[in-house]
Write a protein that holds these residues in place. Sequence first.
Motif, PDB file in Angstrom:
ATOM      1  N   UNK A  55       0.887  -1.258   0.034  1.00  0.00           N
ATOM      2  CA  UNK A  55       0.088   0.148  -0.155  1.00  0.00           C
ATOM      3  C   UNK A  55       1.011   1.254  -0.157  1.00  0.00           C
ATOM      4  N   UNK A  56       0.660   2.375  -0.946  1.00  0.00           N
ATOM      5  CA  UNK A  56       1.216   3.384  -0.855  1.00  0.00           C
ATOM      6  C   UNK A  56       0.582   4.526   0.199  1.00  0.00           C
ATOM      7  N   UNK A  57       1.134   4.986   1.306  1.00  0.00           N
ATOM      8  CA  UNK A  57       0.540   6.008   2.088  1.00  0.00           C
ATOM      9  C   UNK A  57       0.258   5.720   3.519  1.00  0.00           C
ATOM     10  N   UNK A  58       0.392   4.587   4.082  1.00  0.00           N
ATOM     11  CA  UNK A  58       0.123   4.363   5.279  1.00  0.00           C
ATOM     12  C   UNK A  58       1.254   5.140   6.131  1.00  0.00           C
ATOM     13  N   UNK A  59       0.707   5.439   7.411  1.00  0.00           N
ATOM     14  CA  UNK A  59       1.602   6.391   8.464  1.00  0.00           C
ATOM     15  C   UNK A  59       2.359   5.484   9.164  1.00  0.00           C
ATOM     16  N   UNK A  60       3.172   6.007  10.074  1.00  0.00           N
ATOM     17  CA  UNK A  60       4.157   5.183  10.813  1.00  0.00           C
ATOM     18  C   UNK A  60       3.291   4.393  11.893  1.00  0.00           C
ATOM     19  N   UNK A  61       2.310   5.001  12.485  1.00  0.00           N
ATOM     20  CA  UNK A  61       1.357   4.267  13.479  1.00  0.00           C
ATOM     21  C   UNK A  61       0.716   3.301  12.951  1.00  0.00           C
ATOM     22  N   UNK A  62       0.430   3.397  11.501  1.00  0.00           N
ATOM     23  CA  UNK A  62      -0.405   2.243  11.207  1.00  0.00           C
ATOM     24  C   UNK A  62       0.568   0.804  11.107  1.00  0.00           C
ATOM     25  N   UNK A  63       1.862   1.130  10.586  1.00  0.00           N
ATOM     26  CA  UNK A  63       2.596  -0.233  10.294  1.00  0.00           C
ATOM     27  C   UNK A  63       3.761  -0.482  11.233  1.00  0.00           C
ATOM     28  N   UNK A  64       4.076   0.471  12.260  1.00  0.00           N
ATOM     29  CA  UNK A  64       4.915   0.180  13.144  1.00  0.00           C
ATOM     30  C   UNK A  64       5.176  -1.148  13.891  1.00  0.00           C
TER      31      UNK A  64
END
Length: 284
Positions: free
Chosen positions: A207-216
């Motif tokens: 996915x292009x665009x997730x923020x750090x809190x989405x994936x960390x």
Amino acid sequence: MSHDPVELRDIASTIAREGADLARRMRHGGIDVADTKSSAVDVVTEADRAVEALVRRRILEQRPDDAILGEEGDDHPGTSGVRWVVDPIDGTVNYLYGLPDCAVSIAAEVGDEVVAGVVVTIPTGVEYAAARGHGATRDGVPISVRPAPPLAEMLVLTGFGYRTEVRAHQVASVARLLPQVRDVRRMGSCSLDLCHVADGSGDAYVEEGPARWDWAAASLVATEAGAVFARLPGRMSDHLAPVEAQMAATPDWPERSVIAAAPADGWDDFLGALEAAGFVADHP
């Protein structure tokens, strides 16, 4: 204060479970939209705010010198060298509609490295957890990625943003990827998509665009389960005005705006497919 990954994972587990319990109770009482973010359909609920407030309070009660980066609140500076990255509800629209893929996500970073991560599914309480160097678990049971199938047999998970121009770019990239793989699924939670790769219920994620809190947090679950996790150069900035690009999800936008994961033995084939589909701007 301690930087021990297992200790930090266990703290994240306790707090994430408490946050998921609060979100579950609030959902049963009925939830309304409290605000919007990037667009009218990118919503925030009172539960997002309540869970983040709870998580912040619990972290600082135990580790008052740590920093916190959260989706819904201001950054909290710290002096310990540990920073917590918090998504109080990843998959808020799913949560609003009563769909199952929504979770509380908490990661601990030392420097730029995620060393502990926990993702707790709100409706069911299923917990994915990892400590760097200690493997990944689902409800305490070790998990690992599936052996990578050929590219044409990969089930790929993805997601879409909430801005019209962002979605148009993402959909075009997915449309070019789809003929190369088994199928594509969009379930609405970046963190759980990565956890699905970790436990073998998906083959890959992009996915292009997730923020750090989405994936960390989930990035560590995936890597400790045997996946390659990468942030890759994307093309979305071609579709956003310069100021909007600077305000996008990652501080080094657009250099590493594409989030991707796949089993190590299938990574090269998957990366090649992403390049062919136009997800990745240049070979990293």
